[in-house]
Scaffold this motif. Structure first.
Motif, PDB file in Angstrom:
ATOM      1  N   ASN A 120      -1.453   7.891   9.818  1.00  0.00           N
ATOM      2  CA  ASN A 120      -2.245   6.685  10.046  1.00  0.00           C
ATOM      3  C   ASN A 120      -3.496   6.808   9.203  1.00  0.00           C
ATOM      4  N   ASN A 121      -3.567   5.963   8.161  1.00  0.00           N
ATOM      5  CA  ASN A 121      -4.629   6.090   7.162  1.00  0.00           C
ATOM      6  C   ASN A 121      -4.599   7.503   6.586  1.00  0.00           C
ATOM      7  N   GLN A 122      -5.665   8.257   6.732  1.00  0.00           N
ATOM      8  CA  GLN A 122      -5.715   9.594   6.147  1.00  0.00           C
ATOM      9  C   GLN A 122      -5.363  10.697   7.151  1.00  0.00           C
ATOM     10  N   THR A 167       0.852  -1.189   0.000  1.00  0.00           N
ATOM     11  CA  THR A 167       0.000   0.000   0.000  1.00  0.00           C
ATOM     12  C   THR A 167       0.886   1.236   0.000  1.00  0.00           C
ATOM     13  N   LEU A 168       0.711   2.100  -0.985  1.00  0.00           N
ATOM     14  CA  LEU A 168       1.433   3.367  -1.033  1.00  0.00           C
ATOM     15  C   LEU A 168       0.792   4.321  -0.030  1.00  0.00           C
ATOM     16  N   ILE A 169       1.595   4.834   0.911  1.00  0.00           N
ATOM     17  CA  ILE A 169       1.011   5.701   1.943  1.00  0.00           C
ATOM     18  C   ILE A 169       1.471   7.147   1.841  1.00  0.00           C
ATOM     19  N   SER A 195       5.985   7.084  11.022  1.00  0.00           N
ATOM     20  CA  SER A 195       6.687   8.365  11.042  1.00  0.00           C
ATOM     21  C   SER A 195       7.538   8.472   9.787  1.00  0.00           C
ATOM     22  N   LEU A 196       7.566   9.660   9.192  1.00  0.00           N
ATOM     23  CA  LEU A 196       8.311   9.875   7.953  1.00  0.00           C
ATOM     24  C   LEU A 196       8.576  11.357   7.776  1.00  0.00           C
ATOM     25  N   VAL A 197       9.511  11.667   6.885  1.00  0.00           N
ATOM     26  CA  VAL A 197       9.815  13.055   6.567  1.00  0.00           C
ATOM     27  C   VAL A 197       9.311  13.345   5.163  1.00  0.00           C
ATOM     28  N   LEU A 198       8.446  14.347   5.053  1.00  0.00           N
ATOM     29  CA  LEU A 198       7.875  14.728   3.771  1.00  0.00           C
ATOM     30  C   LEU A 198       8.814  15.677   3.034  1.00  0.00           C
ATOM     31  N   PRO A 199       8.692  15.776   1.711  1.00  0.00           N
ATOM     32  CA  PRO A 199       9.430  16.810   0.984  1.00  0.00           C
ATOM     33  C   PRO A 199       9.139  18.172   1.591  1.00  0.00           C
TER      34      PRO A 199
END
Length: 395
Positions: free
Chosen positions: A209-211, A178-180, A197-201
């Motif tokens: 978490n989901n949307q 699933t692309l999140i 947890s992630l770092v966005l551009p």
């Protein structure tokens, strides 16, 4: 006469309690367990290099062992060693850092043998295993080297990883990808609630978490950059991360979408922080740092003395620690155990687990207990009355 006996009993109670530990007891002791070291092993008879430990709640540690013939991923709790895979008896050319969940399943990335031409092929995949046959989570036949991030795995077996070429971040469960999100090439981390947890551009550290997306930190105010090595989060959604400050230096912080909490920074005794910190469900944060005085170690707070787990110059298994070799986002479990790699003065290198004993809470002072004893005896005497025939009765 009765009053004298009661007073004597209260005094004895106070004397006895004076012999007990008080709330001012010293910090709890730390014990150490050797998981494996370079003196012997089932991997070609020796482990010249040991690093990248990750620990689960049962105390089982996944780690990398490497010598001139190859590299392997293994797990151990200090007893028998289980091989997950290696580059000697498999089709893997290189193997990346492991993550481990509470069932003992290890997730890792690996590149196939065959060389790389112009950055293409022969392919990189994400795999899981626990000592038997490996499970392929994802495979990119056109990827070369490590164009896929280190994976993270939770207790339900969901794996998260990033395609570092495209920046796309995926979760995988029961064979379904699933692309999140589209990130900026950093390492994502997943907790047991399925939150990532992630770092966005644009350098915003978020959880998703989901949307639902929650911003933890960004580079619009206090920070110039956020570490891309992974920012672990506990099951309550609190994220621990390493950041570089606009004012200069670094810091270790936690946040869950509100105000940030500073765990430690380079304005004090620390000069540099290495790699990602780790966090557990008790909100303990552990990190690897250098001190201004030159030592390096593993710490859990801003006080390099009271918050020290282990540091260079400390005694360990009959020798002296000369170097901390590794510690990262998987190095702390929910029992407060910390897995790390270290080199000793006797020439050995090892993977070790530190456990801080929990002190008994003594919150009542001896004088308070003695006073309580006097009050008890007094109230007991006051509640006594007269029964039939003039006899005293009590409760």
């Amino acid at each position: 006469m009765t009053v004298i006996r009661n007073l004597a009993a209260a005094m004895v109670l106070g004397i006895v309690v004076n012999l007990l530990p008080t709330s001012k007891a010293t910090a709890a002791a730390i014990t150490f367990k050797k998981i494996v070291d370079t003196t012997s092993s089932p991997f070609n008879g020796s482990y010249p290099e040991l690093f990248s430990p990750a620990i689960n709640d049962s105390g089982r540690v996944a780690f990398i062992a490497e010598d001139e013939t190859g590299r392997g991923i293994f797990t151990s709790n200090g007893g028998s060693v289980i091989k997950i895979t290696d580059t000697i008896n498999s089709s893997f050319e290189t193997i990346g850092n492991p993550a481990i969940n509470n069932s003992g399943t290890v997730a890792f990335r690996a590149a196939l043998k065959g060389g790389v031409l112009n950055g293409v092929g022969p392919g990189v995949g994400i795999y899981t295993g626990n000592g038997g046959a490996l499970n392929t989570i994802s495979f990119n036949a056109n990827a070369g080297s490590f164009l896929v991030s280190q994976p993270s795995i939770n207790d339900s077996g969901t794996v998260v990883f990033a395609d570092n070429e495209s920046g796309d971040i995926y979760t995988s469960k029961n064979g379904k990808l699933t692309l999140i999100a589209n990130g900026n090439g950093t390492t994502p981390v997943i907790n047991n609630q399925g939150t990532v947890s992630l770092v966005l551009p644009g350098a915003s550290l978020v959880t998703r978490n989901n949307q639902v997306t929650t911003t933890i930190a960004d580079t619009k105010s206090s920070f110039t950059s956020l570490s891309g090595d992974g920012s672990p989060l506990n099951d309550q959604g609190t994220v621990a991360f390493l950041a570089y400050l606009n004012s200069g230096g670094q810091g270790i912080f936690t946040g869950n979408g509100g105000s940030l909490n500073t765990i430690a920074d380079t304005n004090g005794a620390f000069s540099t922080f290495f790699d990602s910190p780790a966090i557990n469900n008790q909100r303990t944060v552990a990190f690897w740092a250098f001190l201004d005085s030159g030592e390096e170690g593993i710490f859990t707070g801003s006080d390099p003395v009271n918050n020290k787990i282990i540091a260079t110059g400390d005694q360990l298994f009959g020798s002296t620690v000369t170097e901390i070799n590794s510690f990262g986002l998987g190095g702390l479990n929910n029992r407060g155990q910390i897995a790390f790699g270290a080199s000793l003065a006797d020439g050995t290198k090892g993977i070790y687990v530190a456990t801080r004993a929990v002190p008994e809470p003594y919150t009542v002072t001896s004088s308070g207990l003695a006073l309580a004893g006097l009050v008890f005896f007094k109230r007991r005497r006051q509640r006594r009355g007269k029964g039939a025939g003039g006899r005293e009765y009590g409760e």
